[in-house]
Design an enzyme around this catalytic site. Sequence first.
Site, short mmCIF file in Angstrom:
data_model
loop_
_atom_site.label_atom_id
_atom_site.label_comp_id
_atom_site.label_asym_id
_atom_site.label_seq_id
_atom_site.Cartn_x
_atom_site.Cartn_y
_atom_site.Cartn_z
N GLY A 80 0.85 -1.18 0.00
CA GLY A 80 0.00 0.00 0.00
C GLY A 80 0.89 1.23 0.00
CD GLN A 130 3.11 5.82 2.91
OE1 GLN A 130 2.17 5.25 2.36
NE2 GLN A 130 4.07 5.19 3.55
CB CYS A 190 4.90 2.43 8.01
SG CYS A 190 4.44 3.92 7.11
CG LEU A 191 6.53 1.09 2.07
CD1 LEU A 191 5.90 1.32 0.70
CD2 LEU A 191 7.67 0.10 1.99
CG HIS A 248 -0.86 1.21 7.19
ND1 HIS A 248 0.03 0.74 8.14
CD2 HIS A 248 -0.15 2.08 6.42
CE1 HIS A 248 1.22 1.31 7.94
NE2 HIS A 248 1.14 2.12 6.91
CD GLU A 249 -1.20 2.47 2.66
OE1 GLU A 249 -0.76 3.64 2.58
OE2 GLU A 249 -0.51 1.50 3.02
NI NI Z 1 2.52 3.45 6.06
#
Ligand code: NI
Length: 188
Positions: A49, A54, A103-104, A145-146
């Site tokens: 995601g 981000q 999380c990225l 989350h997104e």
């Molecule tokens: Ni994230």
Amino acid sequence: MAVRPIVRLGHPALRTPARAVDLERVDDTELQQLIDDLFETMQEADGVGLAAPQVGVEEQLFVWAAIDPDRPPAETEGPELHVVLNPGIEPQSRDLVSDWEGCLSIPDLRGLVPRHAALRLHGFDRHGERIERTLEGYEARIVQHEFDHLNGIVFLDRMRDLRSLAFSDEWRRYMTADDVDDDEPAVG
Ligand code: NI
């Protein structure tokens, strides 16, 4: 298409509520390019995601891959990719289920996060058409989350107990059950 740099915790875009996408400009090259770049950036980063904030774009849209972790990769023909603009979610169960997330934008960390087991997602697709779907399980987790990213919330804020926070290597070594797939991707 292009891979865009993913911003990390500390970047103000991750803590700023995103503004609604202007659906009048849904066909603009700029927005379509952003959607394609989100898909490419997510896949390049091995995420499932990715939300626009981000990559530093404070607009209400995110992409996700509907990967079923219970199905071996050989049975799938690559993940189904989705995008939603101006989303809203309504939980469909009061039960909260805890599971691991990463999380990225918070690289290399994992933690246990409670999420609703099922939800209704509504919003618009990349052509501005209204969409509505019921999601459950892992996909519902990704979407929550997104969705949080559009409101300046990260998974750390949702953790009930920071003692489950772990670096990825240590998580793999000490915190997973034997039957957990070590290659399970970070969420996004
Ligand atoms: Ni994230």
